[in-house]
Design an enzyme around this catalytic site. Sequence first.
Site, PDB file in Angstrom:
ATOM      1  CG  PHE A 190     -10.952   9.651  -5.159  1.00 56.21           C
ATOM      2  CD1 PHE A 190     -12.336   9.681  -5.038  1.00 56.21           C
ATOM      3  CD2 PHE A 190     -10.182   9.617  -3.999  1.00 56.21           C
ATOM      4  CE1 PHE A 190     -12.940   9.671  -3.786  1.00 56.21           C
ATOM      5  CE2 PHE A 190     -10.785   9.600  -2.741  1.00 56.21           C
ATOM      6  CZ  PHE A 190     -12.165   9.627  -2.634  1.00 56.21           C
ATOM      7  N   GLY A 191      -9.790  12.987  -5.609  1.00 57.27           N
ATOM      8  CA  GLY A 191      -9.048  13.846  -4.684  1.00 57.27           C
ATOM      9  C   GLY A 191      -9.543  13.649  -3.264  1.00 57.27           C
ATOM     10  CE1 TYR A 192      -5.342  10.841  -2.143  1.00 58.05           C
ATOM     11  CE2 TYR A 192      -4.971  11.372   0.161  1.00 58.05           C
ATOM     12  CZ  TYR A 192      -4.493  10.977  -1.083  1.00 58.05           C
ATOM     13  OH  TYR A 192      -3.140  10.745  -1.251  1.00 58.05           O
ATOM     14  N   GLY A 193      -7.369  15.014  -0.463  1.00 54.26           N
ATOM     15  CA  GLY A 193      -6.604  15.923   0.395  1.00 54.26           C
ATOM     16  C   GLY A 193      -6.744  17.335  -0.137  1.00 54.26           C
ATOM     17  CB  SER A 194      -4.262  19.938  -0.992  1.00 50.92           C
ATOM     18  OG  SER A 194      -3.505  19.207  -1.919  1.00 50.92           O
TER      19      SER A 194
ATOM     20  CD  GLU B 237      -0.380  17.306  -4.641  1.00 53.34           C
ATOM     21  OE1 GLU B 237       0.415  17.123  -3.692  1.00 53.34           O
ATOM     22  OE2 GLU B 237      -1.298  18.139  -4.612  1.00 53.34           O
TER      23      GLU B 237
HETATM   24  C1  BEZ Z   1      -5.433  14.572  -3.109  1.00 50.95           C
HETATM   25  O1  BEZ Z   1      -6.041  13.701  -3.718  1.00 50.95           O
HETATM   26  O2  BEZ Z   1      -6.009  15.522  -2.592  1.00 50.95           O
HETATM   27  C2  BEZ Z   1      -3.973  14.497  -3.044  1.00 50.95           C
HETATM   28  C3  BEZ Z   1      -3.255  14.341  -4.196  1.00 50.95           C
HETATM   29  C4  BEZ Z   1      -1.895  14.255  -4.128  1.00 50.95           C
HETATM   30  C5  BEZ Z   1      -1.268  14.345  -2.926  1.00 50.95           C
HETATM   31  C6  BEZ Z   1      -1.995  14.499  -1.772  1.00 50.95           C
HETATM   32  C7  BEZ Z   1      -3.362  14.576  -1.827  1.00 50.95           C
END
Ligand code: BEZ
Length: 181
Positions: A13-17, A88
């Site tokens: 699941f990605g929530y940022g970059s 990350e």
């Molecule tokens: C993300 O899910 O986009 C994410 C992953 C690692 C660090 C920050 C954000």
Amino acid sequence: MTTTASDEAIWLFGYGSLIYKVDFPYLERRRARLRGWARRFWQGSHDHRGTPEAPGRVVTLVADPDAVCIGMAYRVTPAVFAHLDHREKNGYARIAADFRFDDDSEVRGLVYVAAPGNEAYLGPADEAAIARHIAGARGPSGENRDYLLALAAALRELGSDDAHVFGIERALHRIGDDATV
Ligand code: BEZ
């Protein structure tokens, strides 16, 4: 050829970059929602959008029973994590999480979370203070403001009405407007 558990694809699941910077191969990608977690600009960045001396601010997830975080889920092979764990590495750890796709089906997958107490954690601040911080930060991956603007644009495209991110984006634009008066 036989397959082993280590060959099995995993949902991330990605929530940022990870929503907008997809520099890894994936087998499938789907919009998803993660209940019980809120996206917050509470994590410091020493290696991408800031430096150890002048950290930037990036997002992490914070436990909140009332929150639903909209993001993008990727089905990836385990090998992808070698790249992402390095990308990350600044305070994030992978944890198991259950998330749902738009058709309401649920999967167990992984998500990177930077928990309070990690070496780069900054914690809460009001939106105007976070925007001022972001406006002044930059690191090896570029301007911190570009991270915020790219994330906000990607969330708009996903149809996520994220009050925290959009509030900081508005505050950043106000700083820009005030500076030109
Ligand atoms: C993300 O899910 O986009 C994410 C992953 C690692 C660090 C920050 C954000």
